[in-house]
Motif scaffolding. Structure first.
Motif, PDB file in Angstrom:
ATOM      1  N   VAL A 192       0.815  -1.132   0.119  1.00 28.58           N
ATOM      2  CA  VAL A 192       0.098   0.055   0.088  1.00 28.58           C
ATOM      3  C   VAL A 192       0.822   1.187  -0.092  1.00 28.58           C
ATOM      4  O   VAL A 192       1.822   1.157   0.771  1.00 28.58           O
ATOM      5  N   HIS A 193       0.568   2.404  -0.704  1.00 31.30           N
ATOM      6  CA  HIS A 193       1.328   3.425  -0.658  1.00 31.30           C
ATOM      7  C   HIS A 193       0.309   4.633  -0.737  1.00 31.30           C
ATOM      8  O   HIS A 193      -0.915   4.527  -0.996  1.00 31.30           O
ATOM      9  N   LEU A 194       0.872   5.854  -0.254  1.00 29.42           N
ATOM     10  CA  LEU A 194       0.172   6.995  -0.342  1.00 29.42           C
ATOM     11  C   LEU A 194       0.227   7.725  -1.742  1.00 29.42           C
ATOM     12  O   LEU A 194       1.448   7.704  -2.382  1.00 29.42           O
ATOM     13  N   ASP A 195      -0.840   8.194  -2.378  1.00 29.32           N
ATOM     14  CA  ASP A 195      -0.692   9.158  -3.429  1.00 29.32           C
ATOM     15  C   ASP A 195      -0.756  10.766  -3.035  1.00 29.32           C
ATOM     16  O   ASP A 195      -1.929  10.891  -2.494  1.00 29.32           O
ATOM     17  N   VAL A 196       0.212  11.428  -3.244  1.00 27.67           N
ATOM     18  CA  VAL A 196      -0.086  12.796  -2.839  1.00 27.67           C
ATOM     19  C   VAL A 196      -0.446  13.587  -4.003  1.00 27.67           C
ATOM     20  O   VAL A 196       0.323  13.708  -4.863  1.00 27.67           O
ATOM     21  N   ARG A 197      -1.596  13.989  -3.788  1.00 26.60           N
ATOM     22  CA  ARG A 197      -2.492  14.736  -4.877  1.00 26.60           C
ATOM     23  C   ARG A 197      -1.978  16.016  -5.107  1.00 26.60           C
ATOM     24  O   ARG A 197      -2.916  16.972  -4.979  1.00 26.60           O
ATOM     25  N   ALA A 198      -0.606  16.387  -5.507  1.00 26.34           N
ATOM     26  CA  ALA A 198      -0.213  17.459  -6.046  1.00 26.34           C
ATOM     27  C   ALA A 198      -0.925  18.247  -7.416  1.00 26.34           C
ATOM     28  O   ALA A 198      -0.873  19.442  -7.335  1.00 26.34           O
ATOM     29  N   GLY A 199      -1.206  17.319  -8.166  1.00 27.03           N
ATOM     30  CA  GLY A 199      -1.508  17.731  -9.606  1.00 27.03           C
ATOM     31  C   GLY A 199      -3.050  17.786  -9.950  1.00 27.03           C
ATOM     32  O   GLY A 199      -3.185  17.622 -11.183  1.00 27.03           O
ATOM     33  N   GLU A 235      -1.884  10.278 -17.156  1.00 30.37           N
ATOM     34  CA  GLU A 235      -1.402  11.708 -16.695  1.00 30.37           C
ATOM     35  C   GLU A 235       0.016  11.121 -16.106  1.00 30.37           C
ATOM     36  O   GLU A 235       0.339  10.070 -15.572  1.00 30.37           O
ATOM     37  N   SER A 236       0.883  12.428 -16.063  1.00 30.21           N
ATOM     38  CA  SER A 236       2.189  12.276 -15.514  1.00 30.21           C
ATOM     39  C   SER A 236       2.010  11.906 -13.970  1.00 30.21           C
ATOM     40  O   SER A 236       1.022  12.634 -13.220  1.00 30.21           O
ATOM     41  N   CYS A 237       2.955  11.177 -13.471  1.00 34.49           N
ATOM     42  CA  CYS A 237       3.173  11.200 -11.953  1.00 34.49           C
ATOM     43  C   CYS A 237       4.552  10.715 -11.796  1.00 34.49           C
ATOM     44  O   CYS A 237       5.154  10.365 -12.517  1.00 34.49           O
ATOM     45  N   ILE A 238       4.923  10.973 -10.438  1.00 28.65           N
ATOM     46  CA  ILE A 238       6.413  10.761 -10.174  1.00 28.65           C
ATOM     47  C   ILE A 238       6.301   9.841  -8.884  1.00 28.65           C
ATOM     48  O   ILE A 238       6.128  10.262  -7.832  1.00 28.65           O
ATOM     49  N   PHE A 276       5.775   6.127  -2.387  1.00 27.24           N
ATOM     50  CA  PHE A 276       4.685   7.177  -2.459  1.00 27.24           C
ATOM     51  C   PHE A 276       4.858   7.616  -3.994  1.00 27.24           C
ATOM     52  O   PHE A 276       5.755   7.892  -4.650  1.00 27.24           O
ATOM     53  N   CYS A 277       3.646   8.318  -4.358  1.00 31.04           N
ATOM     54  CA  CYS A 277       3.522   8.852  -5.640  1.00 31.04           C
ATOM     55  C   CYS A 277       3.058  10.164  -5.580  1.00 31.04           C
ATOM     56  O   CYS A 277       2.165  10.540  -4.884  1.00 31.04           O
ATOM     57  N   LEU A 278       3.894  11.223  -6.267  1.00 33.27           N
ATOM     58  CA  LEU A 278       3.069  12.447  -6.486  1.00 33.27           C
ATOM     59  C   LEU A 278       2.427  12.286  -7.630  1.00 33.27           C
ATOM     60  O   LEU A 278       2.760  11.843  -8.927  1.00 33.27           O
ATOM     61  N   ASP A 279       0.885  12.636  -7.650  1.00 35.56           N
ATOM     62  CA  ASP A 279       0.038  12.245  -8.313  1.00 35.56           C
ATOM     63  C   ASP A 279      -0.790  13.592  -8.848  1.00 35.56           C
ATOM     64  O   ASP A 279      -0.929  14.282  -8.020  1.00 35.56           O
TER      65      ASP A 279
END
Length: 144
Positions: free
Chosen positions: A84-91, A128-131, A141-144
Motif C-alpha cells: 500500500v502506498h500514499l498518492d500525494v495529490r499535488a496535480g 497522466e504524469s506522476c512521479i 509514495f507517488c506524486l500524482d
C-alpha cells in the motif's frame, strides 16, 4: 451495520519521529499535542523505559479532514516493495505540461526534505504524469 468512515494509516519504520516530521512537511500535517501533564514529547518520552522512548509518533491533519498517520518502530528494516502506498495529490485537475511542472516543483521540495525520486512518468496519452518517490526511510509514495 454502520460503515466506518475514519481510518488511520500505519507505517512500520526505524525512526518514527523522523518519518512523522517528514510527512507533516509533505502534507501540512502537525504532530499531536503531548499527553496531559507534559510540555513536550521529549518530556513525555523521558518518563518511559529506555526501550519505549520514541517507539511511535503520529501526524494529524490540523483541519481534521485527512486520516491520521501513525508511525511505529519495528526491529526489521524494509525488505520489499510496499503493498500500500500514499498518492500525494499535488496535480489534481491539471493535465499535460502544467501538471508535470507542478509535480516537478513538488518533487524538488520533497527532495529537499530527504525524499528520493524513483522516476518521472510523463503523460503517454492514456495516463497522466506522476512521479514515484521514496520517503526518508524508503517507503514508496507517488506524486500524482
Amino acid at each position: 451495520m454502520a460503515t466506518i468512515k475514519e481510518f488511520q494509516v500505519t507505517f512500520d519504520c526505524a525512526e518514527p519521529e523522523r518519518v512523522a516530521r517528514f510527512w507533516c512537511e509533505v502534507l501540512g500535517y502537525v504532530l499531536p499535542e503531548p499527553p496531559a501533564g507534559f510540555a513536550t514529547w521529549e518530556d513525555y518520552n523521558a518518563t518511559l523505559p529506555p526501550e519505549d522512548r520514541g517507539a511511535w509518533a503520529a501526524a494529524e491533519d490540523p483541519a481534521g479532514k485527512g486520516p491520521r498517520l501513525y508511525f511505529q518502530r519495528v526491529p526489521e528494516g524494509k525488505a520489499v516493495k510496499n503493498r500500500v502506498h500514499l498518492d500525494v495529490r499535488a496535480g489534481t485537475g491539471l493535465v499535460g505540461e502544467e501538471r508535470l511542472a507542478v509535480l516537478q516543483a513538488e518533487r524538488e521540495r520533497l527532495e529537499a526534505l530527504g525524499a528520493v525520486c524513483v522516476q518521472v512518468l510523463v503523460a503517454d496519452g492514456v495516463n497522466e504524469s506522476c512521479i514515484p518517490m521514496l520517503d526518508v526511510e524508503g517507503n514508496e509514495f507517488c506524486l500524482d
